[in-house]
Design a protein around this motif. Sequence first.
Motif, PDB file in Angstrom:
ATOM      1  N   CYS A 182      24.804  17.982  18.594  1.00  0.00           N
ATOM      2  CA  CYS A 182      24.744  17.332  18.180  1.00  0.00           C
ATOM      3  C   CYS A 182      22.535  17.317  16.554  1.00  0.00           C
ATOM      4  O   CYS A 182      22.658  17.082  15.636  1.00  0.00           O
ATOM      5  CB  CYS A 182      24.837  16.360  18.036  1.00  0.00           C
ATOM      6  N   SER A 183      21.968  17.230  17.837  1.00  0.00           N
ATOM      7  CA  SER A 183      20.720  17.433  17.383  1.00  0.00           C
ATOM      8  C   SER A 183      19.298  18.899  16.303  1.00  0.00           C
ATOM      9  O   SER A 183      18.996  18.587  15.555  1.00  0.00           O
ATOM     10  CB  SER A 183      19.117  17.518  18.782  1.00  0.00           C
ATOM     11  N   TRP A 214      20.817  19.306  22.041  1.00  0.00           N
ATOM     12  CA  TRP A 214      20.205  18.277  21.579  1.00  0.00           C
ATOM     13  C   TRP A 214      19.241  17.360  22.733  1.00  0.00           C
ATOM     14  O   TRP A 214      19.201  18.132  23.504  1.00  0.00           O
ATOM     15  CB  TRP A 214      21.982  17.229  22.054  1.00  0.00           C
ATOM     16  N   GLY A 265      21.474   8.959  22.261  1.00  0.00           N
ATOM     17  CA  GLY A 265      22.689  10.272  21.276  1.00  0.00           C
ATOM     18  C   GLY A 265      24.124   9.763  21.093  1.00  0.00           C
ATOM     19  O   GLY A 265      24.941   9.853  20.725  1.00  0.00           O
TER      20      GLY A 265
END
Length: 510
Positions: free
Chosen positions: A82-83, A103, A175
């Motif tokens: 994700c990140s 992430w 997250g």
Amino acid sequence: MKFFFSALLCALCGSLLAASQPNIVIMLVDDMGVMDTSVPFLTDADGKPKRYPLNDYYRTPNMERLAARGIRFNNFCAMSVCSPTRISIMTGQNAARHRTTNWINPDNDNAGPQGPAEWNWKGLKKSDVTLPALLQANGYRTIHVGKGHFAPREFEAANPQIIGFDINVAGASIGAPGSYYGTKNFGGLTNNPKAKKKPGSAVLGLEKYHGQDIFLTEALTLEAKAHVGDAVKVKKPFFLYFAQYAVHGPFNSDPRFADHYKDSGKPAPAQAFATLVEGMDKSLGDLLDHLDALGVADNTLILFLGDNGSDAPLGHEHAVACAAPLRGKKGSHYEGGMRVPFIAAWAKPNSGNTHQKRLPITAGAIQSQQAAVYDMFPTLLGIAGIDSPTQHIVDGKKLDTLLTAKPDSSRRETFLMHYPHSPHRTNYFTTFRDGEWKVIYHYFPTEVSGGSHYQLFNLKADPFEQTDLATTKPDVLKKLMQGLITGLEAQHAVYPVEKGTQTPMKPKMP
């Protein structure tokens, strides 16, 4: 009198500027892959949408509604976690370049045992060029609702307001939410001393919903609608970055939709995941209805997407299972880890609208040419009439031609995805797509890679990655590996290191 006319002139200029800029919505869904929807993104040999069993399992009528109003891409690529994707959206840069290649653990540098020390664990900084900061500087009200995950807890961009958002609701370093339930304060402290709470995982900024029987997705939707309404009231163009925590774990079942899946025969976690998908879809529908009610739908561009491949709890991580017929899932080197749904649409199509004339989008179409998350940055700046600073390198290319459902011969169909970390579904790897070919380089061969550094697939003949051609197509392998190496070097990537040292382990030509 002079002051009056000056004030009037400023007001008129402000109104003209606002009228010349469309509203922009990015709706980003966490861990939603291209098959986690009732909208068929994959196509048959004739380019027509083809349904698979997962399309009949999930219920996303509002995604269907949005797709009918705009265009969907079936080869839209994101990073595998994700990140990296989120920072690529903010900067227009590939993760290999901005170096947030994993992430972000909110509290500890999670490079991995042989990960590069120089990777960008700290994420974004106030000094970075970002999409919201550029829009903010050019008259937009910039609104962040939902998951941030742009920086660790003790660093400045843990608060999205640092990178250009006027408003931040629920965005922080985490997250995933501690809980989706308002009765559990979204992972915060409860009155039950025996209740388990994951440290530091509470969703912040939603205290007014604590103790209520409300799901996190719904609370975020109410906040997004309220802040969009405020922007419309003061006649400012808005940029809404609506980053759902759904459909990321924990797989808390959304009680509004649980009955839809109870007889599906699928395990309880997969049923809960489906309720998260349907709750996210209701949120999309509520937002579309709100834009209609406010009278701004035809001036509002919506980009809807997932941030990495599916994390549905269905089957083995390297099999054709949770993203079937695609292979793999979030964090893996297969297409199921990197292919995401992407829909671009004007919230209300109107061929006479000035903005829509400048950026026409073909309704109900499918675009098969490859594109990626960093392409959103130049596309959105372009429709807003804003230039990116010349010193800021942008890897993305405008999507304008592709949005008309035509091919764009000026775009190279390449995608580089770099993950020099562990542990995840696949460790220490880089993938490179060039047209119909895809190579994966494994820095440390394991059983997952068949004991080899190399895997090679032809995605046209073998879209589901069943036949490794690394040994039978040596010339193609060398060409793809040269492209992979050139791309990494051009983006000044960092590499895994030899065990017990800081010596970079760069890819080797076959």
